[in-house]
Design an enzyme around this catalytic site. Structure first.
Site, PDB file in Angstrom:
ATOM      1  CG  HIS A  14      -4.277  29.150 -16.112  1.00  0.00           C
ATOM      2  ND1 HIS A  14      -3.908  29.426 -17.403  1.00  0.00           N
ATOM      3  CD2 HIS A  14      -4.296  27.796 -16.026  1.00  0.00           C
ATOM      4  CE1 HIS A  14      -3.716  28.306 -18.065  1.00  0.00           C
ATOM      5  NE2 HIS A  14      -3.930  27.315 -17.267  1.00  0.00           N
ATOM      6  CB  CYS A  33      -7.759  24.213 -19.740  1.00  0.00           C
ATOM      7  SG  CYS A  33      -6.322  23.211 -20.067  1.00  0.00           S
ATOM      8  CG  HIS A  39      -5.501  23.843 -14.388  1.00  0.00           C
ATOM      9  ND1 HIS A  39      -6.519  24.542 -14.973  1.00  0.00           N
ATOM     10  CD2 HIS A  39      -4.468  23.897 -15.264  1.00  0.00           C
ATOM     11  CE1 HIS A  39      -6.137  24.978 -16.155  1.00  0.00           C
ATOM     12  NE2 HIS A  39      -4.891  24.612 -16.361  1.00  0.00           N
ATOM     13  CG  HIS A  41       0.137  25.107 -16.314  1.00  0.00           C
ATOM     14  ND1 HIS A  41       0.093  23.921 -17.011  1.00  0.00           N
ATOM     15  CD2 HIS A  41      -1.074  25.690 -16.490  1.00  0.00           C
ATOM     16  CE1 HIS A  41      -1.090  23.798 -17.586  1.00  0.00           C
ATOM     17  NE2 HIS A  41      -1.831  24.853 -17.287  1.00  0.00           N
ATOM     18  CG  ASP A  79       6.783  32.237  -8.079  1.00  0.00           C
ATOM     19  OD1 ASP A  79       6.371  31.177  -8.613  1.00  0.00           O
ATOM     20  OD2 ASP A  79       7.635  32.246  -7.182  1.00  0.00           O
ATOM     21  CG  HIS A  80       4.026  30.319  -5.235  1.00  0.00           C
ATOM     22  ND1 HIS A  80       5.221  30.300  -5.887  1.00  0.00           N
ATOM     23  CD2 HIS A  80       3.920  29.120  -4.621  1.00  0.00           C
ATOM     24  CE1 HIS A  80       5.827  29.152  -5.666  1.00  0.00           C
ATOM     25  NE2 HIS A  80       5.061  28.410  -4.911  1.00  0.00           N
ATOM     26  CD  GLU A 124      -0.265  26.350 -20.429  1.00  0.00           C
ATOM     27  OE1 GLU A 124      -0.836  27.370 -20.012  1.00  0.00           O
ATOM     28  OE2 GLU A 124      -0.710  25.657 -21.358  1.00  0.00           O
TER      29      GLU A 124
HETATM   30 NI    NI Z   1      -3.721  25.332 -17.888  1.00  0.00          NI
END
Ligand code: NI
Length: 135
Positions: A14, A33, A39, A41, A79-80, A124
């Site tokens: 995200h 961020c 990037h 998580h 997911d992914h 997160e």
């Molecule tokens: Ni983030």
């Protein structure tokens, strides 16, 4: 009243970005961020359902059923994936952990077959988690 929790995991990319602001303002607000190249998580979600035990089964609800509902309505969509551009239920929403938790609630709240949705917890990082309990 009993509370039953199912934990699931997903990995997603995200960028925290408010399209109403300039890149510079976004960096000031969100720091790293807001990296334009994304990037990721490794998120953990905990879905808590509350209700009464069914005397015929001894269950509040069958966790295999809950697992499938979470997979179909949430995990397969995140997911992914890139939460800013690929996840239908995140369209137009800044993908902060607070907003992701609330969006997951909306995905699941009316699909719980027994009892009712009590909370969505979204981890997160190891140290930060967010909990949403409805409006
Ligand atoms: Ni983030």
């Amino acid at each position: 009243m009993v509370y039953v929790t199912r934990r699931e995991r997903f990995s997603a990319a995200h960028r925290l970005f408010n399209p109403a602001l300039s890149d510079e303002e976004n960096f000031k607000l969100y720091g790293l961020c807001s990296n334009p190249n994304w990037h990721g998580h490794n998120y953990i979600i905990e879905v808590v359902v509350c209700g009464e035990v069914d005397p015929n089964t001894g269950y509040l609800l069958d966790l295999k059923v809950l697992k499938e509902i979470i997979r179909k309505n949430v995990i397969e969509k995140v997911d992914h994936k890139n939460l800013n551009i690929e996840t239908d239920f995140m369209k137009g929403i800044i993908p902060s952990a607070e907003n992701i938790a609330a969006a997951i609630w909306k995905q699941l709240a009316n699909k719980i077959p027994k009892g009712k949705l009590y909370s969505i917890k979204l981890y997160e990082t190891e140290n930060n988690y967010f909990e949403y309990k409805g409006e």
